[in-house]
Design a protein around this motif. Structure first.
Motif, PDB file in Angstrom:
ATOM      1  N   GLU A  75       0.830  -1.208   0.000  1.00  0.00           N
ATOM      2  CA  GLU A  75       0.000   0.000   0.000  1.00  0.00           C
ATOM      3  C   GLU A  75       0.862   1.254   0.000  1.00  0.00           C
ATOM      4  O   GLU A  75       0.537   2.252  -0.656  1.00  0.00           O
ATOM      5  CB  GLU A  75      -0.919  -0.005   1.232  1.00  0.00           C
ATOM      6  N   CYS A  76       1.981   1.227   0.710  1.00  0.00           N
ATOM      7  CA  CYS A  76       2.891   2.381   0.749  1.00  0.00           C
ATOM      8  C   CYS A  76       3.589   2.587  -0.593  1.00  0.00           C
ATOM      9  O   CYS A  76       3.791   3.725  -1.034  1.00  0.00           O
ATOM     10  CB  CYS A  76       3.927   2.197   1.856  1.00  0.00           C
ATOM     11  N   VAL A  77       3.972   1.481  -1.234  1.00  0.00           N
ATOM     12  CA  VAL A  77       4.585   1.574  -2.564  1.00  0.00           C
ATOM     13  C   VAL A  77       3.584   2.143  -3.569  1.00  0.00           C
ATOM     14  O   VAL A  77       3.935   2.965  -4.415  1.00  0.00           O
ATOM     15  CB  VAL A  77       5.093   0.176  -3.005  1.00  0.00           C
ATOM     16  N   LEU A  78       2.329   1.728  -3.447  1.00  0.00           N
ATOM     17  CA  LEU A  78       1.285   2.231  -4.344  1.00  0.00           C
ATOM     18  C   LEU A  78       1.113   3.739  -4.214  1.00  0.00           C
ATOM     19  O   LEU A  78       0.838   4.428  -5.203  1.00  0.00           O
ATOM     20  CB  LEU A  78      -0.041   1.535  -4.036  1.00  0.00           C
ATOM     21  N   THR A  79       1.300   4.287  -3.020  1.00  0.00           N
ATOM     22  CA  THR A  79       0.933   5.690  -2.742  1.00  0.00           C
ATOM     23  C   THR A  79       2.123   6.626  -2.559  1.00  0.00           C
ATOM     24  O   THR A  79       1.933   7.776  -2.152  1.00  0.00           O
ATOM     25  CB  THR A  79       0.039   5.749  -1.492  1.00  0.00           C
ATOM     26  N   HIS A  80       3.346   6.188  -2.877  1.00  0.00           N
ATOM     27  CA  HIS A  80       4.491   7.060  -2.576  1.00  0.00           C
ATOM     28  C   HIS A  80       4.627   8.237  -3.535  1.00  0.00           C
ATOM     29  O   HIS A  80       5.459   9.128  -3.307  1.00  0.00           O
ATOM     30  CB  HIS A  80       5.798   6.251  -2.519  1.00  0.00           C
ATOM     31  N   HIS A  81       3.812   8.301  -4.599  1.00  0.00           N
ATOM     32  CA  HIS A  81       3.787   9.474  -5.473  1.00  0.00           C
ATOM     33  C   HIS A  81       2.500  10.287  -5.302  1.00  0.00           C
ATOM     34  O   HIS A  81       2.206  11.160  -6.127  1.00  0.00           O
ATOM     35  CB  HIS A  81       3.971   9.070  -6.939  1.00  0.00           C
ATOM     36  N   GLU A  82       1.758  10.003  -4.238  1.00  0.00           N
ATOM     37  CA  GLU A  82       0.634  10.869  -3.898  1.00  0.00           C
ATOM     38  C   GLU A  82       1.191  12.177  -3.308  1.00  0.00           C
ATOM     39  O   GLU A  82       2.312  12.210  -2.812  1.00  0.00           O
ATOM     40  CB  GLU A  82      -0.287  10.192  -2.881  1.00  0.00           C
ATOM     41  N   ARG A  83       0.401  13.234  -3.369  1.00  0.00           N
ATOM     42  CA  ARG A  83       0.829  14.537  -2.858  1.00  0.00           C
ATOM     43  C   ARG A  83      -0.056  14.970  -1.689  1.00  0.00           C
ATOM     44  O   ARG A  83      -1.238  14.637  -1.620  1.00  0.00           O
ATOM     45  CB  ARG A  83       0.762  15.595  -3.960  1.00  0.00           C
ATOM     46  N   TRP A  84       0.519  15.731  -0.792  1.00  0.00           N
ATOM     47  CA  TRP A  84      -0.200  16.223   0.379  1.00  0.00           C
ATOM     48  C   TRP A  84      -1.445  17.018  -0.018  1.00  0.00           C
ATOM     49  O   TRP A  84      -2.465  16.975   0.664  1.00  0.00           O
ATOM     50  CB  TRP A  84       0.744  17.084   1.213  1.00  0.00           C
ATOM     51  N   ALA A 109       8.251   9.671   0.018  1.00  0.00           N
ATOM     52  CA  ALA A 109       8.157  10.763  -0.957  1.00  0.00           C
ATOM     53  C   ALA A 109       9.241  11.801  -0.732  1.00  0.00           C
ATOM     54  O   ALA A 109       9.889  12.266  -1.680  1.00  0.00           O
ATOM     55  CB  ALA A 109       6.770  11.404  -0.877  1.00  0.00           C
ATOM     56  N   VAL A 110       9.485  12.160   0.530  1.00  0.00           N
ATOM     57  CA  VAL A 110      10.500  13.170   0.838  1.00  0.00           C
ATOM     58  C   VAL A 110      11.905  12.614   0.603  1.00  0.00           C
ATOM     59  O   VAL A 110      12.749  13.265  -0.032  1.00  0.00           O
ATOM     60  CB  VAL A 110      10.347  13.663   2.292  1.00  0.00           C
ATOM     61  N   ALA A 111      12.167  11.394   1.100  1.00  0.00           N
ATOM     62  CA  ALA A 111      13.490  10.788   0.920  1.00  0.00           C
ATOM     63  C   ALA A 111      13.797  10.568  -0.554  1.00  0.00           C
ATOM     64  O   ALA A 111      14.928  10.801  -1.021  1.00  0.00           O
ATOM     65  CB  ALA A 111      13.558   9.459   1.677  1.00  0.00           C
ATOM     66  N   ASN A 112      12.787  10.141  -1.315  1.00  0.00           N
ATOM     67  CA  ASN A 112      12.943   9.888  -2.740  1.00  0.00           C
ATOM     68  C   ASN A 112      13.294  11.179  -3.486  1.00  0.00           C
ATOM     69  O   ASN A 112      14.198  11.208  -4.326  1.00  0.00           O
ATOM     70  CB  ASN A 112      11.639   9.294  -3.280  1.00  0.00           C
ATOM     71  N   ALA A 113      12.576  12.256  -3.166  1.00  0.00           N
ATOM     72  CA  ALA A 113      12.821  13.536  -3.833  1.00  0.00           C
ATOM     73  C   ALA A 113      14.200  14.077  -3.498  1.00  0.00           C
ATOM     74  O   ALA A 113      14.928  14.567  -4.379  1.00  0.00           O
ATOM     75  CB  ALA A 113      11.745  14.547  -3.429  1.00  0.00           C
ATOM     76  N   TYR A 114      14.586  13.982  -2.236  1.00  0.00           N
ATOM     77  CA  TYR A 114      15.904  14.485  -1.818  1.00  0.00           C
ATOM     78  C   TYR A 114      17.022  13.733  -2.538  1.00  0.00           C
ATOM     79  O   TYR A 114      17.958  14.340  -3.072  1.00  0.00           O
ATOM     80  CB  TYR A 114      16.059  14.340  -0.307  1.00  0.00           C
ATOM     81  N   ASP A 115      16.915  12.404  -2.568  1.00  0.00           N
ATOM     82  CA  ASP A 115      17.968  11.622  -3.219  1.00  0.00           C
ATOM     83  C   ASP A 115      18.010  11.890  -4.715  1.00  0.00           C
ATOM     84  O   ASP A 115      19.096  11.978  -5.302  1.00  0.00           O
ATOM     85  CB  ASP A 115      17.749  10.133  -2.965  1.00  0.00           C
ATOM     86  N   ALA A 116      16.835  12.017  -5.338  1.00  0.00           N
ATOM     87  CA  ALA A 116      16.799  12.286  -6.782  1.00  0.00           C
ATOM     88  C   ALA A 116      17.453  13.622  -7.116  1.00  0.00           C
ATOM     89  O   ALA A 116      18.141  13.755  -8.138  1.00  0.00           O
ATOM     90  CB  ALA A 116      15.359  12.273  -7.276  1.00  0.00           C
ATOM     91  N   MET A 117      17.256  14.622  -6.247  1.00  0.00           N
ATOM     92  CA  MET A 117      17.819  15.951  -6.518  1.00  0.00           C
ATOM     93  C   MET A 117      19.317  16.035  -6.253  1.00  0.00           C
ATOM     94  O   MET A 117      20.032  16.752  -6.947  1.00  0.00           O
ATOM     95  CB  MET A 117      17.090  17.001  -5.677  1.00  0.00           C
ATOM     96  N   THR A 118      19.799  15.305  -5.266  1.00  0.00           N
ATOM     97  CA  THR A 118      21.197  15.472  -4.844  1.00  0.00           C
ATOM     98  C   THR A 118      22.166  14.523  -5.535  1.00  0.00           C
ATOM     99  O   THR A 118      23.367  14.573  -5.264  1.00  0.00           O
ATOM    100  CB  THR A 118      21.322  15.284  -3.318  1.00  0.00           C
ATOM    101  N   ASN A 119      21.675  13.668  -6.417  1.00  0.00           N
ATOM    102  CA  ASN A 119      22.567  12.743  -7.121  1.00  0.00           C
ATOM    103  C   ASN A 119      22.492  12.970  -8.627  1.00  0.00           C
ATOM    104  O   ASN A 119      21.453  13.346  -9.171  1.00  0.00           O
ATOM    105  CB  ASN A 119      22.197  11.299  -6.785  1.00  0.00           C
TER     106      ASN A 119
END
Length: 256
Positions: free
Chosen positions: A171-180, A202-212
Motif C-alpha cells: 500500500e505504501c509503494v502504491l501511494t508514494h507518489h501521492e501529494r499532500w 516521498a521526501v526521501a525519494n525527492a531528496y535523493d533524486a535531486m542530490t545525485n
C-alpha cells in the motif's frame, strides 16, 4: 497431474515426489523459478475406496502448496528486484540510499526503522515493468515514457501484494507518489489519507533524486535540495515529515 503407482508404498512415493521437485527446481521461466506441489495417498486395504485415496493425495498436495507458497513468492520478489538492479545499477544505488534515509526517519519518528528501510528499498520495484528506454534514458522522459513510468507504483503494488507479509508495504509503494494537496497519483489521495510511510518515502525519494547526478543533469547541493523540499511542504509533501527530515539531516551534519 496424477500418477498411479502399483505396488508402491508411501516411502517410495515420497522419494518419487522429491525427485520430481528436485528436477523442477532447476527450471526457470523468465529467470523466475517454477514451483510444484505434490501429495500422495496409499491404498493398503482392498476395501478402501480409490476415490478416498485420491482425496488424501489431493489434500496433502494443497497443504504443501499452502506452506510453500509464501517462501516461493518471497524468493520470486527477490529475483524481480535483482532483475531490476541488473537492468539499471543506478536504480539499485537509488533504492539503497532511499532505504537508509527512510530507516533513519523511522528511528527518528519512533517507527519501525527496519520496516521503513525495506519500504524505501522496494518503493520502485514496479519499475521492473518499464521498458529499458524509460529506465536508462539519457535525457528527460518522452510523453510515452513518462506515461509508462507513472504506472510503476501500481505495478509495485501488484508484485508485493502477492505476499501477505508485504501487504502494508504494498500500500505504501502504491501511494508514494501521492501529494499532500491531493494532486498526486495514482489515486489522488490527500493529506493523512496517504500512509505515513509513503509520505516519508516521498521526501526521501525527492531528496535523493535531486542530490545525485543523472545522465542528463548534475545533482544539486544539500541546501538547494532542502530549499526545494521546504518550499513544497504543504503542497507536495507532509509539512511535519519535511520538518523532521530537515532536522535529521542537520543533526547528521549535512550542509556544513
Amino acid at each position: 497431474f496424477a500418477i498411479v503407482l502399483p505396488r508402491t508404498d508411501e516411502n517410495q512415493a515420497d522419494q518419487l515426489m522429491k525427485r520430481i521437485q528436485r528436477s523442477v527446481a532447476g527450471e526457470t521461466v523468465e529467470n523466475l523459478p517454477i514451483s510444484v506441489s505434490c501429495g500422495c495417498g496409499t491404498k493398503v486395504d482392498p476395501q478402501e475406496s480409490i476415490t478416498a485415496v485420491f482425496k488424501t493425495a489431493e489434500d496433502r498436495m494443497y497443504q504443501h502448496k499452502t506452506s510453500e507458497r509464501s517462501s516461493y513468492r518471497h524468493h520470486a520478489i527477490d529475483l524481480i528486484v535483482q532483475t531490476l538492479y541488473t537492468r539499471s545499477p543506478r536504480e539499485q544505488q537509488h533504492a539503497e540510499r532511499v532505504g537508509r534515509l527512510c530507516g533513519e526517519m523511522g528511528a527518528k519518528m519512533g517507527l519501525d526503522a527496519k520496516e521503513l528501510t525495506t519500504a524505501g528499498i522496494l518503493h520502485d520495484i514496479g519499475k521492473v515493468a518499464a521498458g529499458n528506454s524509460s529506465l536508462d534514458t539519457g535525457g528527460p522522459l518522452s510523453d510515452l515514457e513518462w506515461k509508462e513510468m507513472k504506472r510503476h507504483p501500481e505495478a509495485g503494488y501488484n508484485i508485493l501484494s502477492t505476499v501477505s507479509s508485504y501487504g502494508p508495504l504494498a500500500e505504501c509503494v502504491l501511494t508514494h507518489h501521492e501529494r499532500w494537496d491531493g494532486a498526486g497519483y495514482p489515486k489522488g489521495l490527500k493529506g493523512e489519507a496517504i500512509p505515513l510511510t509513503a509520505r516519508i518515502i516521498a521526501v526521501a525519494n525527492a531528496y535523493d533524486a535531486m542530490t545525485n547526478d543523472r545522465a542528463f543533469r548534475q545533482g544539486v547541493c544539500h541546501e538547494d535540495a532542502m530549499a526545494e523540499i521546504e518550499a513544497c511542504a504543504g503542497t507536495q509533501f507532509d509539512p511535519e515529515v519535511v520538518r523532521v527530515f530537515g532536522r535529521m539531516l542537520a543533526e547528521r551534519g549535512c550542509g556544513k
